[in-house]
Scaffold this active site. Sequence first.
Site, short mmCIF file in Angstrom:
data_model
loop_
_atom_site.label_atom_id
_atom_site.label_comp_id
_atom_site.label_asym_id
_atom_site.label_seq_id
_atom_site.Cartn_x
_atom_site.Cartn_y
_atom_site.Cartn_z
N HIS A 82 39.70 24.01 35.26
CA HIS A 82 39.96 23.44 34.45
C HIS A 82 40.09 22.49 33.66
O HIS A 82 40.50 22.17 33.72
CB HIS A 82 41.64 23.27 35.31
CG HIS A 82 42.40 24.77 35.63
ND1 HIS A 82 42.30 25.53 35.08
CD2 HIS A 82 42.67 25.46 36.78
CE1 HIS A 82 43.73 26.87 35.61
NE2 HIS A 82 43.64 26.11 36.90
N ASP A 133 39.16 33.76 39.62
CA ASP A 133 40.79 33.01 39.93
C ASP A 133 41.48 33.93 39.37
O ASP A 133 41.67 33.96 38.08
CB ASP A 133 39.98 31.90 39.58
CG ASP A 133 41.05 30.65 40.12
OD1 ASP A 133 42.13 31.02 39.86
OD2 ASP A 133 40.86 30.06 40.64
N HIS A 138 44.14 32.13 38.30
CA HIS A 138 44.75 31.41 37.03
C HIS A 138 43.27 31.21 35.92
O HIS A 138 42.03 31.44 36.07
CB HIS A 138 44.62 29.60 36.91
CG HIS A 138 45.83 29.84 37.85
ND1 HIS A 138 45.00 29.98 39.86
CD2 HIS A 138 46.82 29.40 37.79
CE1 HIS A 138 46.03 30.07 40.56
NE2 HIS A 138 47.64 29.31 39.30
N ASP A 159 42.99 33.72 44.17
CA ASP A 159 44.18 33.47 44.41
C ASP A 159 44.35 34.64 44.07
O ASP A 159 45.84 34.11 43.49
CB ASP A 159 44.77 32.18 43.90
CG ASP A 159 43.32 31.77 42.73
OD1 ASP A 159 42.58 32.39 42.66
OD2 ASP A 159 44.23 30.46 42.73
#
Length: 423
Positions: A94, A133, A135, A222
């Site tokens: 991120h 991931d 996200h 995740d």
Amino acid sequence: MISPTHPERQERLLYTRDQLLEEGLFDLPQIREYRPRLAEINDLQRAHIGVPSIARLITPAHLTSAGGCLVAADAVMSGEVKRAFALVRPPGHHAMRVVHGIRGFCTVNIEAVMVEYLRSVYGIRKIAVVDTDVHHGDGSQDIFYHDPDTLYISFHQDGRTLYPGTGFPDEAGSPAAWGTNINLPLLPGTGDEGLHRLYDGLIQHILDDFEPELIINSAGQDNHFSDPLASMAVTAQGYAKLADKLQADIAVLEGGYSVEAALPYVNTGIILAMADMDYSKVVEPDQSDLRQQDERCNKRVDQLIAETGELWRSRFSTRKELLAKCGNSWSRKKSIYYDEEGIREEQIETAHYCRQCSGYLTIRTAAAGTRFGDQSAFIISLKRDTCSECRQTAYDEAQLEKRNGKWQYVLVQHIADGEIESL
């Protein structure tokens, strides 16, 4: 400070290492353990411009996390190992090119740091980054958005249902790199079946067509059915089989916050798969929360295969059309929120094109609520091959902005050597 219950805490690594020791993996000749080293500030600055500086925004943990990735890169490139998995934290996908603070647990984009290191030290050009991931890796997308030599593929839970709210198929790259940024937003509840349907039906074909010199797995875990921050249904076996198919040269741990129920098993399965060993017995002790995948998930996957496949096949013609329309430059406005620190950044980024080189970037950034107060900066980012004429034009623009007195900082990033020049 990270509290004992913070999702991104040290137990994310400790439980995994305990599992690997318990299974005796470090006793096997196929498995070798390396100690991380500290990355240098210049390593970070090939990928980032920190405001006021990256050195003032990081802790030793960030240098260790990035340094672990560089150790993995050296081990693979020297031929000491065939593949490597950097089990490091904190994560990084991120963290964007410009850094004002922490967002999504990330300050330094450790994959991007490693990509630029591989190019500087080993001369690698074409690299694929596959982000697994849950996200969307909006920071990796931001850094690679203008780079046709980096194929960034991210599958993730649909951004309409999860942080950071981005990662849709039309975010496909800037005009000069259109089609090399591949976003695949999946419906909540997608499990092993949908994931492998997507990989087999699309991702593998794109990788084969791109022909990267290296594949990097931004290995967030995740998507696991037990993860407390998301709503997917992938198992340890699903992840291990994906690692087996992907055959990444280097994997880097990203997210994954089911510290006891998932991470030790998912990481073990990935390591065995990367070592070409049997991973079929790696199963979570408790699958009571595993949900059956809804058929709508496969319909979304089939839609992505069709639409993104066409986007990929037409990327060169679309790129040509977009460049003809935009002329010598292309700009985008971004509103960026740093959820960890409450920072709000407004940014205008402009790619300047040249027929002799890859051009350069100009970035105008203003951030409110940083740990240093409100900040503003005008930034030039010079690429490895930016020609002398473009360099002079960029410096002229920077000097003009400095004389205008609008900005607290006027900075020049030299990607080739990781130097940040303050004017």
